[in-house]
Design a protein around this motif. Sequence first.
Motif, short mmCIF file in Angstrom:
data_model
loop_
_atom_site.label_atom_id
_atom_site.label_comp_id
_atom_site.label_asym_id
_atom_site.label_seq_id
_atom_site.Cartn_x
_atom_site.Cartn_y
_atom_site.Cartn_z
N MET A 429 -0.39 -79.29 -52.02
CA MET A 429 -0.52 -80.25 -50.92
C MET A 429 0.78 -80.37 -50.13
O MET A 429 0.77 -80.40 -48.89
N ALA A 430 1.91 -80.41 -50.84
CA ALA A 430 3.21 -80.49 -50.16
C ALA A 430 3.45 -79.24 -49.32
O ALA A 430 3.99 -79.31 -48.21
N TYR A 431 3.05 -78.08 -49.88
CA TYR A 431 3.17 -76.81 -49.13
C TYR A 431 2.31 -76.85 -47.88
O TYR A 431 2.75 -76.46 -46.79
N TYR A 432 1.08 -77.35 -48.00
CA TYR A 432 0.17 -77.44 -46.84
C TYR A 432 0.80 -78.29 -45.74
O TYR A 432 0.83 -77.89 -44.56
N TRP A 433 1.30 -79.45 -46.10
CA TRP A 433 1.88 -80.33 -45.07
C TRP A 433 3.17 -79.77 -44.50
O TRP A 433 3.47 -79.96 -43.31
N LYS A 434 3.93 -79.05 -45.33
CA LYS A 434 5.15 -78.42 -44.81
C LYS A 434 4.80 -77.39 -43.73
O LYS A 434 5.53 -77.24 -42.75
N GLN A 435 3.68 -76.68 -43.95
CA GLN A 435 3.22 -75.71 -42.94
C GLN A 435 2.88 -76.40 -41.61
O GLN A 435 2.94 -75.79 -40.55
N GLN A 436 2.52 -77.69 -41.70
CA GLN A 436 2.21 -78.47 -40.48
C GLN A 436 3.46 -79.16 -39.93
O GLN A 436 3.37 -79.94 -38.98
N GLY A 437 4.62 -78.88 -40.57
CA GLY A 437 5.86 -79.51 -40.11
C GLY A 437 6.04 -80.94 -40.59
O GLY A 437 6.80 -81.72 -40.01
N LYS A 438 5.32 -81.29 -41.67
CA LYS A 438 5.38 -82.67 -42.17
C LYS A 438 5.70 -82.70 -43.67
O LYS A 438 5.43 -81.75 -44.40
N LEU A 440 5.22 -85.11 -47.35
CA LEU A 440 4.18 -85.98 -47.90
C LEU A 440 4.36 -87.42 -47.41
O LEU A 440 3.39 -88.17 -47.28
N LEU A 441 5.61 -87.82 -47.13
CA LEU A 441 5.85 -89.17 -46.61
C LEU A 441 5.27 -89.31 -45.19
O LEU A 441 4.70 -90.36 -44.85
N ASP A 442 5.40 -88.27 -44.40
CA ASP A 442 4.78 -88.28 -43.06
C ASP A 442 3.26 -88.38 -43.18
O ASP A 442 2.61 -89.12 -42.44
N ALA A 443 2.70 -87.61 -44.11
CA ALA A 443 1.24 -87.63 -44.32
C ALA A 443 0.79 -89.02 -44.76
O ALA A 443 -0.26 -89.52 -44.33
N LEU A 444 1.60 -89.66 -45.60
CA LEU A 444 1.28 -91.01 -46.09
C LEU A 444 1.31 -92.01 -44.93
O LEU A 444 0.41 -92.87 -44.82
N ASP A 445 2.31 -91.89 -44.07
CA ASP A 445 2.38 -92.77 -42.89
C ASP A 445 1.12 -92.63 -42.04
O ASP A 445 0.60 -93.61 -41.51
N GLY A 446 0.63 -91.40 -41.94
CA GLY A 446 -0.60 -91.15 -41.18
C GLY A 446 -1.80 -91.88 -41.79
O GLY A 446 -2.64 -92.44 -41.06
N LEU A 447 -1.86 -91.90 -43.13
CA LEU A 447 -2.95 -92.62 -43.79
C LEU A 447 -2.85 -94.12 -43.56
O LEU A 447 -3.86 -94.80 -43.33
N TYR A 448 -1.61 -94.65 -43.62
CA TYR A 448 -1.41 -96.08 -43.37
C TYR A 448 -1.84 -96.46 -41.95
O TYR A 448 -2.52 -97.47 -41.74
N GLU A 449 -1.42 -95.66 -40.98
CA GLU A 449 -1.75 -95.95 -39.59
C GLU A 449 -3.26 -95.94 -39.35
O GLU A 449 -3.79 -96.74 -38.58
N LYS A 450 -3.94 -95.05 -40.06
CA LYS A 450 -5.38 -94.90 -39.86
C LYS A 450 -6.20 -95.93 -40.63
O LYS A 450 -7.21 -96.46 -40.11
N HIS A 451 -5.76 -96.25 -41.86
CA HIS A 451 -6.62 -97.04 -42.75
C HIS A 451 -6.08 -98.44 -43.07
O HIS A 451 -6.82 -99.27 -43.61
N GLY A 452 -4.80 -98.70 -42.77
CA GLY A 452 -4.21 -100.00 -43.10
C GLY A 452 -3.04 -99.83 -44.06
O GLY A 452 -2.96 -98.87 -44.82
N TYR A 453 -2.14 -100.82 -44.03
CA TYR A 453 -0.90 -100.73 -44.81
C TYR A 453 -1.11 -101.35 -46.20
O TYR A 453 -0.72 -102.48 -46.48
#
Length: 577
Positions: A429-438, A440-453
Amino acid sequence: MTNWKSVYEKWNAFQSLDSQLKKELDDLQTNQEKLEDAFYKELTFGTGGIRGVLGVGTNRMNIYTIRKAVHGLAEYLLNNVVNVKDRGVVVAYDSRYMSREFAIETAKTLGVFGIRTYVFKTIRPTPLLSFAVRFLGTAAGVMITASHNPPEYNGFKVYNEDGGQMVPNEANKIIEAIQQIENELEIPVVEQEVLEQQELLIWIDEEVDNAYLQQLKQITKLPVEEVKQEKDLNIVFTPLHGTAYSLVTKGLEQLAFTNVSVVEEQAKPDPEFSTVASPNPEEHQAFSMAIELGKKVDADILLGTDPDADRLGVAVKNEIGDYTVLTGNQLGALLVDYILSHTNKVLLSNYRLLKTIVTSELGQAVAKSYGVKTINTLTGFKYISEKIHQFDSTGEAFAFGYEESYGYLISSFTRDKDAVQAAVMASEMAYYWKQQGKSLLDALDGLYEKHGYYREGMSSLTLEGMAGTEKIALIMNTIRENSFKEIAGYRVEQVEDYLVSERYITSTGEIETIELPQENVLKFILQNNNWVCLRPSGTEPKIKCYFGTCGASLSESEETLGVFKERINQVINEIIS
């Protein structure tokens, strides 16, 4: 239980008492408080088995405690499971003091009943034991471990023929069989050499490991052509002196993660766990050496497994080049999102996310966004395993299972939380997000923004000995009888009492039935998506308090958490003082 002094006297008078335990007993003669604590009760089945401090006495882990538990297990198996003697029982053990000895004692006790035992030649992780039950087709499994407890502990976990930890209706039958035993000191055993000659003790080596690794290959969500390509991800791994080294490194190697640095000081098994205050990846101090190495090699992700490799902690490099340790809830939500986003959309409606009642609601919100239903279970991975088994008859499909205390299961070829699977999937999963330039912390921020903190916390109070047990009971009973109407200004909307399987709706007075096994747990659902839950630990002398919030920002959620903790701690202190 009988008066503790008479039990102590029985042990003290026993002529054939193990010599080391006899010496310990003699040393305790001058300490009445410790002597009482060693004999005032018997170790009982908690979360999947028994666990306790090593030493002499009925309230300690020793060869007699093991023999009594195994004798009860044998009686249960012969009365409730088919073809037990031919199928046998498989036993694994971790790196703790007395683990191998207890594994052999298990075989020696089962041998009296003519039940064959398969024992691993060397230490193995808990998830491999779960897999071994299914792979070998045994009638049950036993894991000798105390997981992430301090060095003075050991334990005995029992697995059913499905490879999951024993659930209450099974464990209760074992307890009934144990209670029929009049004298734990006189339980017969067969000597190891005799068992080996009669092929009632079979030593197993790497056959099970290799079969497990073949299954592990299949969990990847990567495209086929990408699996064997070298991955641009820098990983640091620490097994924290436990059992995970071999399977995790081989599992990563299978997916071509070649940049793996192991914390060498923590790679060797060590029953003292000498480089950490606690061998628990939930504790941030356990990552100190991994962080130090991570900075040296510029690691993207740090992986830490507990001694029996059923729990995984992960830390991720942040924007200032330091490392942030993810909570179990955060990593769980990220894994839910990664797995479901890489699952065929046509299949999603039949998939089920499994989590416990004290696990974050963020995972449920993520699953809902993919059209996947969430099923909540009681605390303890045995209940998640039980649900997976039920899917065989309901036709539902298992998507992912997790709990807040760093336990995850990606694929059901094992039926317990599996840090090996989780370490490989977290890296992918970390490799996948690194390929997107992100990250795991960036991915987590995306989940918070979408679903709530969503934020969660936990506090626990250790209350040891007989007096501690009574105080824990007093806390639960007092709060049950004087239920909260509000907590820190937040109105209580529902009260869930799992001891009576009832949910009380405060606005209407309506009572609903909770379709889960009975357990001594209280959960308060508050306004604005907040909740508080109290439960005594099944394996330690603790009462645990769990908190969940969801605010408009992380700072707001953190502030609310602090207020909840302060209020509940205040109530508990008032009760016990």
